[in-house]
Design a protein around this motif. Structure first.
Motif, PDB file in Angstrom:
ATOM      1  N   GLU A  24       1.057  -1.059   0.058  1.00 11.64           N
ATOM      2  CA  GLU A  24       0.058  -0.038  -0.089  1.00 11.64           C
ATOM      3  C   GLU A  24       1.027   1.301   0.004  1.00 11.64           C
ATOM      4  O   GLU A  24       0.422   2.178  -0.761  1.00 11.64           O
ATOM      5  CB  GLU A  24      -0.862   0.010   1.088  1.00 11.64           C
ATOM      6  N   ASP A  25       2.054   1.194   0.544  1.00 12.82           N
ATOM      7  CA  ASP A  25       2.886   2.432   0.830  1.00 12.82           C
ATOM      8  C   ASP A  25       3.253   2.824  -0.675  1.00 12.82           C
ATOM      9  O   ASP A  25       3.489   3.740  -1.219  1.00 12.82           O
ATOM     10  CB  ASP A  25       4.104   2.083   1.482  1.00 12.82           C
TER      11      ASP A  25
ATOM     12  N   SER B  61       0.294   4.218  -2.826  1.00 13.05           N
ATOM     13  CA  SER B  61       0.248   5.650  -2.540  1.00 13.05           C
ATOM     14  C   SER B  61       1.485   6.280  -2.971  1.00 13.05           C
ATOM     15  O   SER B  61       1.359   7.528  -3.117  1.00 13.05           O
ATOM     16  CB  SER B  61      -0.196   6.004  -1.169  1.00 13.05           C
TER      17      SER B  61
ATOM     18  N   ARG C 256       2.119   8.338  -6.664  1.00 12.56           N
ATOM     19  CA  ARG C 256       1.535   6.812  -6.464  1.00 12.56           C
ATOM     20  C   ARG C 256       2.222   6.187  -7.689  1.00 12.56           C
ATOM     21  O   ARG C 256       2.903   6.547  -8.650  1.00 12.56           O
ATOM     22  CB  ARG C 256       0.004   7.280  -6.841  1.00 12.56           C
TER      23      ARG C 256
ATOM     24  N   THR D 126       8.632   4.352  -3.160  1.00 11.87           N
ATOM     25  CA  THR D 126       7.996   4.988  -1.836  1.00 11.87           C
ATOM     26  C   THR D 126       9.245   5.596  -1.175  1.00 11.87           C
ATOM     27  O   THR D 126      10.404   5.251  -1.456  1.00 11.87           O
ATOM     28  CB  THR D 126       7.060   4.079  -0.970  1.00 11.87           C
TER      29      THR D 126
ATOM     30  N   SER E   1       2.302  15.572  -2.272  1.00 11.91           N
ATOM     31  CA  SER E   1       1.102  15.322  -1.747  1.00 11.91           C
ATOM     32  C   SER E   1       1.434  14.938  -0.320  1.00 11.91           C
ATOM     33  O   SER E   1       1.536  13.652   0.039  1.00 11.91           O
ATOM     34  CB  SER E   1       0.330  14.190  -2.764  1.00 11.91           C
TER      35      SER E   1
ATOM     36  N   GLY F  31      -0.679  15.477   2.195  1.00 12.38           N
ATOM     37  CA  GLY F  31      -1.730  15.139   2.927  1.00 12.38           C
ATOM     38  C   GLY F  31      -2.053  16.383   3.776  1.00 12.38           C
ATOM     39  O   GLY F  31      -1.314  17.432   3.765  1.00 12.38           O
TER      40      GLY F  31
ATOM     41  N   ALA G  69       2.218  12.774   5.211  1.00 16.14           N
ATOM     42  CA  ALA G  69       3.071  11.953   4.456  1.00 16.14           C
ATOM     43  C   ALA G  69       4.467  12.153   4.481  1.00 16.14           C
ATOM     44  O   ALA G  69       4.961  13.389   4.766  1.00 16.14           O
ATOM     45  CB  ALA G  69       2.687  12.099   2.942  1.00 16.14           C
TER      46      ALA G  69
END
Length: 497
Positions: A24-25, A28, A34, A74, A396, A398, A415
């Motif tokens: 998931e890291d 995103s 992403r 990431t 991004s 957050g 983030a």
């Protein structure tokens, strides 16, 4: 039209860090953007500062038929989970194999990936790829300057081309060099190659290529890398506890062995210069206050041991404590605390909240900082970074906030990304040029955008997982005999507790 498959899988692994990288890291991307697939890679990455970008631009100029596969990255952290590696590596390899026949493969990798089940993530990926596409298709890989190049990586790729700047302002240029190397191989002529290993590790805080000794070493490398030779010097990532954590020299071309030997000799001779001054937090803040009295720009302090670009969680509070205790004016960023950021948004601008900020990673000597903070500014964390490191990248972070305690402003984000661009302050309405003291959770990358405005640069060692001195890490698996930092002690397996 040559058919060239392109893709990327980037992670810098600090095996001493507190938090692992999950699938998931990568989806995103954290502060890295992403996960992208297919033509998204070309549209999203064609004009940013990345190695794959340089290849895309070159391929378009040469009318290559580019076959984009998958790009995943990431923020640096502890190990990549087995699930994440197997899913992403498998996807990249399957996409490349299904695109056969191909004339070449270009991959943008970091070179310092350690997973839960593999010491050498990149080497394993390349080995599996070779097994799928066979020995005849040339593979070029672009690497970070901090790659821990392994024997398997060296054998599986035809050319490994690495960045030559730290801060990394030449990532796209490196991709261009790699694409040119691939172009030379499209006729079937593979270069001779050589790899050499240095006898010591060097701390990342002293690897800046605008300062000595790295500046002179890379100037020498540029002279050796003529029209017939590709040459790389990887200073390595000295926080990955496995046998091939190391600095390496790579050379490709008709005189590869001689070129590699000459470059290694220069690296060995430079060892005493890979050292520098490190301040304790309180001493560093006191020195910054003294210097700021007559300075014409900010005093910039690197909070190097909590650098998220080296696997830290970017949430330690040692420098906050030192600034508040000294009643020093300035700003610090980025402090990763999603809960505090959301609480700030609930309170709203000009509100106040009493919270325990940061300090959630369990780093010895660190703890949350409990205080009442004024909420000065709020942001959704979306902006385009204009500095030379991120260079046009869509960030991004957050939900974000500027919190003030005393005379200190703190950038709180949701983030993780290294504080390497002045717009990371501006996104919460802090003008970095106007602050007497700036504290950045970074080691060297911040220099690209902050050095032009800085009156002085200091490096502080508050508690954090990225030790500024390699000898301070609890190593267990290094190659016996390698020195733990410049002029440091040799690693001995009998010293393991």
């Amino acid at each position: 039209m040559p058919r060239i498959a392109i893709g990327g899988f980037l992670h810098e692994t600090n095996t001493f860090a507190p938090t692992k990288a999950t699938y998931e890291d990568f989806v995103s991307g954290g502060g890295s953007g992403r996960m992208l697939s297919g033509t998204e890679i070309i549209s999203e990455l064609g004009h940013v500062n990345g190695a794959i970008s340089g290849c895309i631009r070159y391929g378009q100029q040469q009318d290559w038929s580019l076959v984009p596969t998958l790009f995943a990255a990431t923020s640096p952290s502890a190990h990549v989970t087995e699930d994440a590696f197997e899913r992403i590596a498998g996807d990249i390899i399957d996409r490349i194999a299904s695109a056969m026949p191909l004339d070449g493969v270009f991959l943008d990798l970091h070179g310092a990936m350690v997973t839960e089940h593999l010491d050498d993530g990149e080497g394993e990926l390349l080995k599996r790829l070779r097994q799928k596409i066979g020995p005849d298709v040339p593979i070029v890989v672009c690497l970070d300057l901090h790659a821990n190049v392994t024997d398997l990586m060296f054998r599986m790729a035809d050319v490994l081309e690495s960045y030559r700047t730290y801060p990394h302002v030449d990532m796209a240029e490196t991709g261009l060099r790699g694409a040119r190397a691939l172009s030379r191989m499209l006729g079937g002529d593979r270069p001779a190659k050589a790899m050499r290993i240095a006898p010591y590790l060097s701390a990342i805080a002293w690897q800046c290529t605008t300062a000595e000794p790295a500046r002179e070493l890379y100037a020498k490398l540029a002279k050796l890398a003529d029209d017939s030779h590709d040459v790389s010097f990887n200073m390595g990532f000295p926080a990955a506890d496995f046998a091939e954590c190391q600095m390496t020299v790579l050379a490709y071309g008709p005189k590869a062995d001689g070129v590699a030997d000459e470059m290694l000799a220069a690296v060995i001779a430079a060892e005493p210069q890979f050292c520098g001054k490190v301040w304790a937090p309180e001493e560093g803040v006191a020195e910054a206050i003294r210097l700021s009295g007559s300075a014409k720009g900010p005093i910039v302090i690197a909070d190097t041991q909590d650098n998220p670009g080296a696997g830290a969680d970017s949430d330690t509070t040692g420098m906050i404590r030192a600034m508040v205790a000294a009643d020093a004016a300035g700003a610090i960023g980025n402090l990763y605390d999603p809960e505090a950021a959301l609480a700030s948004h609930r309170v709203g601008e000009r509100g106040a909240l009493t919270i325990a900020l940061g300090g959630q990673s369990g780093v010895p000597g660190d703890a949350p900082f409990i205080a009442t903070f004024a909420v000065e500014a709020l942001s959704d964390g979306n902006f385009i970074a204009a500095g030379p490191y991120y260079r046009g990248k869509k960030m991004s972070m957050g939900p974000s906030a500027c919190l003030r305690v005393g005379r200190l402003r703190i950038v709180v984000v949701s983030a993780k990304a290294q504080m390497a661009d002045r717009d990371m302050f501006r996104q919460v309405r802090i003008e970095p040029e106007n602050e007497p003291i700036l504290i950045v959770k970074s080691s060297v990358h911040f220099r690209a955008d902050f050095e032009p405005i800085a009156a002085h640069l200091l490096t502080c060692a508050a508690p954090g997982p990225m030790a500024v001195d390699p000898k301070d890490l609890p190593w267990r698996h290094l190659r016996p005999g390698i020195r733990l930092g410049a002029m440091g002690p040799a690693f001995k397996t009998e010293d393991i507790i």
